[in-house]
Design a protein around this motif. Sequence first.
Motif, short mmCIF file in Angstrom:
data_model
loop_
_atom_site.label_atom_id
_atom_site.label_comp_id
_atom_site.label_asym_id
_atom_site.label_seq_id
_atom_site.Cartn_x
_atom_site.Cartn_y
_atom_site.Cartn_z
N PRO A 191 -1.49 1.89 17.78
CA PRO A 191 -1.16 1.72 16.35
C PRO A 191 -0.12 2.71 15.88
N GLY A 192 -0.10 3.92 16.45
CA GLY A 192 0.89 4.91 16.07
C GLY A 192 2.30 4.47 16.43
N CYS A 193 2.45 3.80 17.57
CA CYS A 193 3.76 3.28 17.96
C CYS A 193 4.24 2.22 16.98
N PHE A 194 3.34 1.34 16.52
CA PHE A 194 3.71 0.34 15.53
C PHE A 194 4.16 1.00 14.23
N SER A 195 3.43 2.02 13.78
CA SER A 195 3.78 2.70 12.55
C SER A 195 5.11 3.43 12.69
N THR A 196 5.35 4.04 13.85
CA THR A 196 6.62 4.72 14.09
C THR A 196 7.78 3.73 14.05
N ALA A 197 7.59 2.57 14.67
CA ALA A 197 8.64 1.55 14.67
C ALA A 197 8.93 1.06 13.26
N ALA A 198 7.87 0.88 12.45
CA ALA A 198 8.06 0.40 11.09
C ALA A 198 8.85 1.40 10.24
N ARG A 199 8.70 2.69 10.54
CA ARG A 199 9.41 3.71 9.77
C ARG A 199 10.84 3.89 10.26
N ILE A 200 11.07 3.80 11.57
CA ILE A 200 12.43 3.97 12.09
C ILE A 200 13.28 2.74 11.82
N LEU A 201 12.69 1.55 12.01
CA LEU A 201 13.43 0.29 11.83
C LEU A 201 12.66 -0.61 10.86
N PRO A 202 12.63 -0.29 9.57
CA PRO A 202 11.85 -1.09 8.62
C PRO A 202 12.34 -2.54 8.49
N GLY A 203 13.58 -2.81 8.89
CA GLY A 203 14.09 -4.17 8.81
C GLY A 203 14.00 -4.93 10.12
N GLY A 204 13.22 -4.40 11.08
CA GLY A 204 13.14 -5.03 12.40
C GLY A 204 12.55 -6.43 12.40
N GLY A 205 11.65 -6.70 11.45
CA GLY A 205 11.11 -8.04 11.28
C GLY A 205 10.23 -8.51 12.42
N THR A 206 10.01 -9.82 12.45
CA THR A 206 9.10 -10.43 13.42
C THR A 206 9.55 -10.19 14.86
N ALA A 207 10.87 -10.24 15.10
CA ALA A 207 11.37 -10.05 16.46
C ALA A 207 10.96 -8.69 17.00
N MET A 208 11.05 -7.65 16.17
CA MET A 208 10.68 -6.32 16.62
C MET A 208 9.20 -6.25 16.97
N TYR A 209 8.34 -6.76 16.09
CA TYR A 209 6.91 -6.70 16.35
C TYR A 209 6.52 -7.53 17.57
N THR B 135 0.86 -1.19 0.00
CA THR B 135 0.00 0.00 0.00
C THR B 135 0.89 1.24 0.00
N PRO B 136 0.40 2.38 -0.47
CA PRO B 136 1.21 3.61 -0.49
C PRO B 136 1.70 3.96 0.91
N PRO B 137 2.98 4.39 1.04
CA PRO B 137 3.54 4.69 2.36
C PRO B 137 2.70 5.65 3.19
N ARG B 138 2.12 6.66 2.56
CA ARG B 138 1.35 7.65 3.32
C ARG B 138 0.04 7.06 3.84
N LYS B 139 -0.39 5.94 3.26
CA LYS B 139 -1.64 5.31 3.69
C LYS B 139 -1.43 4.32 4.83
N LYS B 140 -0.18 3.90 5.05
CA LYS B 140 0.07 2.81 5.99
C LYS B 140 -0.37 3.16 7.41
N GLN B 141 -0.07 4.39 7.89
CA GLN B 141 -0.44 4.73 9.25
C GLN B 141 -1.95 4.83 9.40
N SER B 142 -2.66 5.23 8.31
CA SER B 142 -4.12 5.27 8.36
C SER B 142 -4.70 3.87 8.43
N ILE B 143 -4.13 2.95 7.62
CA ILE B 143 -4.61 1.57 7.62
C ILE B 143 -4.34 0.92 8.98
N MET B 144 -3.19 1.23 9.57
CA MET B 144 -2.86 0.67 10.88
C MET B 144 -3.86 1.15 11.93
N SER B 145 -4.25 2.41 11.87
CA SER B 145 -5.24 2.94 12.81
C SER B 145 -6.60 2.28 12.58
#
Length: 400
Positions: A321-339, A131-141
């Motif tokens: 959900p905002g914390c999840f979106s923030t984590a995905a943007r700061i550490l996009p390679g965090g993977g399953t362990a991060m989540y 999905t478009p990057p700008r839409k991801k935080q909206s979809i997460m919410s």
Amino acid sequence: MSQSTGASHTIRACLAGYVVQAIINNFAPLLFLTFQSDFQIGLEKVALITTVNFSVQLIVDALSAKFVDQIGYRASAVLAHATAAAGLMMMALLPSVMPPFAGLLCASAVYAIGGGLIEVIISPIVESCPTPPRKKQSIMSLLHSFYCWGHLGVVLISTAFFALAGIENWRVLAILWAIVPLGNMIVFCLVPIYTPQDIDAPAIRPRKLFGMKVFWLLMLLMICAGASELAMSQWASAFAESALGVSKTVGDLVGPCTFALFMGLARAFFAKMGDRLPLNGYMTFCCILCIGSYLLAATGIPAVGMLGCGLCGFSVGVLWPGCFSTAARILPGGGTAMYAMLALAGDIGCSAGPTLVGTVAGAFGEDLRPAMIFAVIFPALLIAALAVSRKLLSAEKTTE
């Protein structure tokens, strides 16, 4: 099937997954008084059903960082829904074939496995959808709003069922609720599954991840988000009883429903407007509103306390959900362990927040007013952590 069409089906399955999570966490508490009367179980024992539920979810959060990648996200999603359905059916059946209290605890432990897995895998699946990057935080919410709507649905539908069919038929309703995870389990067998490995970013090994200061900053964000939410929601019934002068049973319904409704509205609003709002700034605003809501609750004025309860539900809606979106943007390679670790941190906050509020209230003679003032520490810490994360995201201001 096009990629975008496949992703939309996957997202719908994930939305239903959070409804399943709401059923798991909120159906049994509606029956606590029934369990007490039907099985002659003291309320202190009945409360252990919730303790077992969230304790097992915490364990699953911690373990899933390793085994989800090994068995795969599809298998994990199917397992999550299968155990959720099995646990709900066991709740209806086991008390009749073994000591009732033991049966209820076994059922709680089984559906908690599903709850823990859903919490770990659903957010990264949605975050990984094309999905478009700008839409991801909206979809997460939007995703997390379905937990709120599920919570409301469980309370309202269950209450209507009990009024029409009688509370003595709660076993039938438990089995009917099990149909929801069973149906979604079949859907997860069919839809495309997107994972963090599909994201075009260098993977971060867990050992390196745990050694990064930014990772622990994100963990603090999640702990404070969970504590800010649950510190109020767990006491919502008390505010309802005080403000409206209703019975405890009605208060148990009205208080949590008010909180969940406003939290759902907040998440739906951000799902609609999120691509136009800077996430970090909006979360900071919500933390300030959260502090104000706790201070309103601390006034001791019943109607103002209920207003504080509703505003708190709205203010905390975007935090998790905002914390999840923030984590995905700061550490996009965090993977399953991060989540998985973020889910664990959130659950720690959900446990610590109401516990600390209750402890402070007890120290002041069961007075919730000083406890509510104490609770502002959670959103205040979140504001400080967001200020640090804002610097880490400064390079992405144009994206925000």
